[in-house]
Write an enzyme that holds these catalytic residues in place. Structure first.
Site, mmCIF file in Angstrom:
data_model
loop_
_atom_site.group_PDB
_atom_site.id
_atom_site.type_symbol
_atom_site.label_atom_id
_atom_site.label_comp_id
_atom_site.label_asym_id
_atom_site.label_seq_id
_atom_site.Cartn_x
_atom_site.Cartn_y
_atom_site.Cartn_z
ATOM 1 C CE1 TYR A 1 -3.261 2.623 0.430
ATOM 2 C CE2 TYR A 1 -3.865 2.041 2.653
ATOM 3 C CZ TYR A 1 -3.927 2.852 1.658
ATOM 4 O OH TYR A 1 -4.812 3.923 1.802
ATOM 5 C CE LYS B 1 -6.218 2.532 -2.493
ATOM 6 N NZ LYS B 1 -6.848 3.027 -1.017
#
Length: 311
Positions: A145, A174
């Site tokens: 992330y 992400k």
């Protein structure tokens, strides 16, 4: 680890959580939100992403919301909808524990945020070691992330993420930095069968798809899941002109949502338009008053919601 696979392509949403007036979890509102997202056609729900106020929850609360999400989906015929859990902590030990908790509560994948408290000491070597150590220990596949806004400016480049993508239990990322150039470098380096690259913003949903992304993991599907599923359908069917028009609508609405404060803005919009929830957040965040913001502040969001309700 031998069976580690990325989540399937599609629309994922980092769901907000709802609180009562005492800042305790509002379980009924959380369930109502999960069901609307699933009925809206999302591929998966991210529990305890940044929009889920992960850092504001205890470990027990984090585990409860993962389990509640999974059970709500299962009990309503949405067994196919994935649950991804945010498991980034401020230490390697805590992050490992959160991955174990996520597995026990029903998540299939973990999304791991880089620790940001000691940002000046987070060298490339330490970042690589942190994520590899967590991936080694995690009982479920992990994703990286990257969100500089919540990690004291730490912005993992494509070299770092690409190196981490070689780990057998690291299966995606992400990119809330919304850097399409970085995304394209990753999609053209790491095979989609092994590594799923998602932009973290609806503002670059279509642009990401063109660059080989696996879809989107964004805040705006909290408001309009059907519209995002529609754009994904248009893209897959090759209807680029229609997809481009819809992408423009998503981009304008996403910008308005950011200016409303994202988390508080999402809750205010959802409460106003969809008949459940409330505007409560945990301090130091404060609720968003849409009337005070004025009609001009939500003009594009209102247009998107009208489309959402028509789909």
């Amino acid at each position: 680890m031998a069976n580690s696979a990325p989540p399937p392509p599609g629309v994922y949403v980092p769901a907000v959580v709802f609180f009562d007036e005492n800042e305790e979890l509002d379980l009924e509102a959380i369930k109502a939100h999960v069901l609307r997202l699933a009925r809206g056609g999302v591929t998966g729900i991210l529990v305890q992403g940044s929009n889920g106020e992960a850092q504001h929850l205890s470990h027990d609360e984090r585990k409860l919301t993962i389990r509640l999400t999974r059970e709500t989906l299962n009990q309503n015929g949405f067994e196919h909808v994935l649950v991804i859990a945010g498991t980034g902590g401020q230490s390697t030990k805590e992050s490992k524990k959160l991955c174990e908790d996520a597995k026990e509560a029903g998540a299939t994948h973990a999304l791991v945020l880089t620790p940001g408290v000691w940002a000046p000491q987070m060298t490339k070597e330490r970042i690589l070691k942190f994520h590899r150590d967590v991936a080694d220990a995690s009982p479920i596949p992990v994703m990286i992330y990257n969100f500089p806004v919540v990690t004291a400016g730490l912005n993992l480049d494509s070299d770092i993420i690409g190196e981490l993508g070689q780990h057998p239990n690291v299966v995606g990322t992400k990119l809330s930095c919304a850097d399409v150039g970085k995304l394209h470098r990753l999609t053209s380096t790491l095979p989609a069968s092994k590594f799923a690259t998602f932009p973290g913003s609806s503002a670059v949903f279509l642009q990401g798809l063109i660059s080989g992304s696996a879809g989107v993991i964004g805040a705006l599907p909290n408001v309009a899941p059907k519209a995002h599923a529609e754009l994904y359908r248009l893209w897959k069917e090759g209807k680029m002109q229609e997809a481009t028009i819809l992408q423009a609508m998503l981009g304008h609405a996403d910008w308005e949502l950011q200016k409303l404060g994202s988390i508080a803005g999402i809750k205010a919009i959802v409460t106003k338009h969809f008949g459940y929830g409330n505007t409560n957040v945990r301090g130091p965040l404060t609720p968003r008053d849409l009337e005070a913001a004025g009609a001009a502040a939500t003009e594009k969001l209102e247009q998107l919601i009208a489309l959402e309700k028509s789909l």
